[in-house]
Design an enzyme around this catalytic site. Structure first.
Site, PDB file in Angstrom:
ATOM      1  N   GLY A 179       0.818  -1.201   0.000  1.00 35.42           N
ATOM      2  CA  GLY A 179       0.000   0.000   0.000  1.00 35.42           C
ATOM      3  C   GLY A 179       0.848   1.245   0.000  1.00 35.42           C
ATOM      4  O   GLY A 179       2.004   1.223  -0.428  1.00 35.42           O
ATOM      5  N   CYS A 180       0.304   2.351   0.480  1.00 33.36           N
ATOM      6  CA  CYS A 180       1.035   3.613   0.516  1.00 33.36           C
ATOM      7  C   CYS A 180       2.383   3.436   1.202  1.00 33.36           C
ATOM      8  O   CYS A 180       2.463   2.945   2.329  1.00 33.36           O
ATOM      9  CB  CYS A 180       0.208   4.664   1.259  1.00 33.36           C
ATOM     10  SG  CYS A 180       1.062   6.235   1.480  1.00 33.36           S
ATOM     11  N   PHE A 181       3.453   3.828   0.513  1.00 32.78           N
ATOM     12  CA  PHE A 181       4.782   3.548   1.064  1.00 32.78           C
ATOM     13  C   PHE A 181       5.113   4.376   2.296  1.00 32.78           C
ATOM     14  O   PHE A 181       6.029   4.052   3.039  1.00 32.78           O
ATOM     15  CB  PHE A 181       5.890   3.674   0.020  1.00 32.78           C
ATOM     16  CG  PHE A 181       5.822   4.870  -0.908  1.00 32.78           C
ATOM     17  CD1 PHE A 181       5.239   6.072  -0.525  1.00 32.78           C
ATOM     18  CD2 PHE A 181       6.356   4.785  -2.186  1.00 32.78           C
ATOM     19  CE1 PHE A 181       5.200   7.159  -1.379  1.00 32.78           C
ATOM     20  CE2 PHE A 181       6.306   5.863  -3.059  1.00 32.78           C
ATOM     21  CZ  PHE A 181       5.734   7.055  -2.646  1.00 32.78           C
ATOM     22  N   TRP A 182       4.378   5.453   2.548  1.00 36.16           N
ATOM     23  CA  TRP A 182       4.650   6.249   3.747  1.00 36.16           C
ATOM     24  C   TRP A 182       4.550   5.401   5.015  1.00 36.16           C
ATOM     25  O   TRP A 182       5.426   5.449   5.871  1.00 36.16           O
ATOM     26  CB  TRP A 182       3.657   7.403   3.860  1.00 36.16           C
ATOM     27  CG  TRP A 182       3.714   8.414   2.769  1.00 36.16           C
ATOM     28  CD1 TRP A 182       4.741   8.651   1.899  1.00 36.16           C
ATOM     29  CD2 TRP A 182       2.675   9.356   2.433  1.00 36.16           C
ATOM     30  NE1 TRP A 182       4.407   9.663   1.038  1.00 36.16           N
ATOM     31  CE2 TRP A 182       3.157  10.127   1.343  1.00 36.16           C
ATOM     32  CE3 TRP A 182       1.408   9.621   2.939  1.00 36.16           C
ATOM     33  CZ2 TRP A 182       2.394  11.136   0.760  1.00 36.16           C
ATOM     34  CZ3 TRP A 182       0.654  10.625   2.376  1.00 36.16           C
ATOM     35  CH2 TRP A 182       1.133  11.382   1.294  1.00 36.16           C
ATOM     36  N   HIS A 323      -2.049   1.775   8.100  1.00 30.32           N
ATOM     37  CA  HIS A 323      -1.153   0.695   8.492  1.00 30.32           C
ATOM     38  C   HIS A 323      -1.098   0.599  10.004  1.00 30.32           C
ATOM     39  O   HIS A 323      -0.961   1.607  10.688  1.00 30.32           O
ATOM     40  CB  HIS A 323       0.263   0.898   7.942  1.00 30.32           C
ATOM     41  CG  HIS A 323       0.361   0.808   6.457  1.00 30.32           C
ATOM     42  ND1 HIS A 323       0.165   1.902   5.639  1.00 30.32           N
ATOM     43  CD2 HIS A 323       0.614  -0.249   5.641  1.00 30.32           C
ATOM     44  CE1 HIS A 323       0.309   1.535   4.374  1.00 30.32           C
ATOM     45  NE2 HIS A 323       0.576   0.236   4.352  1.00 30.32           N
TER      46      HIS A 323
END
Length: 329
Positions: A179-182, A323
């Protein structure tokens, strides 16, 4: 008590025993069936040539053609500095200087490798055991036992030309997309044994993609994170378990509210060991009833994302919105 009543009681007892035992007898075949189905979904791909360094003629003769450099001519035969020895062909960490010793044989000698870094095969001469880099299969030399140079009673006799020495603790790489790498980056950087994590793009067809390229959904890249870690402090298996616990590996269309092909779940493995580890973990999760959507892909060129994507939550002073750590193993 009549014998008919006794017989009836015995039959009832046997029936109860059968009911209790039957589920246990069926459980193992069901688990084995799940494991077999899981393994059939994935196919191992060797390390891509684009991820291997270019070799000159001498290096190719040893590393690819399995030659041997002349004794006492290698650059690392007598080195004593502290550091790590990496594979010249793919940059994977192979040996720590802590395992190096003087054997007098004319080649660098080590009594142990970094975990899962080296593979052993019967040599073509029928008597020795060849050792190769587990990531790229580059020839290293041979391994011998029974010589009693050290307490481990093992000697990896390695060609210097197969190695690159750096005065640093071991640095290994692992790439995950969840998902979003942040959020993935933020959580991995808190994991013990991890030096750093970098947000980026991988798995697509476009060279040097930008964030705007990835947003078009046509480049094929996933938002991913490259994790730099010390394999002597944390294993790849521990990192992979952590990956499966900090995102939802069952979601098929993205992660949380982030929907699209750039947000899919994937493990980008570099070696057979990493591939087998990921398959085994998926088998465990699916045996628990989870339907895993994570794909396993051979490692591809990793492009670091723009600077404003790096350490996003640290700079913003906030926490990941999609996350969170969930115990699954």
């Amino acid at each position: 008590m009549s014998r008919y009543l006794v017989l009836l009681i015995i039959i009832l007892i046997l029936a109860v025993i059968i009911v209790i035992i039957r589920p246990k007898a069926q459980a193992q075949p069901l688990i084995e069936e799940t494991m077999a189905t899981t393994q059939q979904r994935f196919t191992f791909q060797p390390l891509d040539q684009s991820l291997r360094n270019t070799l000159n003629a001498q290096e190719s003769q040893v590393i690819i053609n399995k030659g041997t450099e002349r004794a006492f001519t290698g650059a690392y035969t007598d080195t004593e500095e502290e550091g790590t020895y990496y594979c010249r062909w793919c940059n994977s960490p192979l040996y720590s200087s802590q395992s190096k010793f003087h054997s007098g044989c004319g080649w660098p000698s080590f009594d142990d490798e970094i975990p899962n870094a080296v593979l052993r095969y019967p040599d073509a001469d029928g008597s020795r055991t060849e050792i190769v880099c587990a990531t790229c299969q580059g020839h290293l030399g041979h391994v011998f036992t029974g010589e009693r140079f050290t307490e481990k009673n093992t000697r990896h006799c390695v060609n210097s030309i197969s190695l690159v020495f750096r005065q640093e603790t071991p640095v290994a790489e692992a790439v995950f997309a969840g998902g979003c790498f942040w959020g993935v980056e933020h959580l991995f950087e808190q994991k013990k044994g991890v030096y750093s994590a970098v947000s980026g793009y991988t798995g697509g067809t476009l060279a040097d993609p930008t964030y705007q390229d990835v947003l078009t959904h046509t480049s094929g890249h996933l938002e991913a994170v490259k994790v730099y870690y010390n394999p002597l402090e944390v294993s790849y298996e521990d990192l992979a378990k952590f990956f499966f616990e900090i995102h939802d590996p069952t979601q098929t269309d993205g992660q949380g509210p982030d929907i699209g092909n750039q947000y899919l779940s994937a493990v980008f493995y570099r070696s057979r060991s990493e591939f087998d580890t990921a398959v085994r973990l998926i088998e465990i999760l699916e045996a628990k009833g989870l339907k895993i959507a994570t794909t396993l892909r051979g490692a591809a060129i990793f492009y670091p994302a723009e600077e404003y994507h790096q350490d996003y939550y640290v700079r913003k002073g906030s926490q990941p919105y999609c996350h969170a750590w969930v115990k699954r193993f």
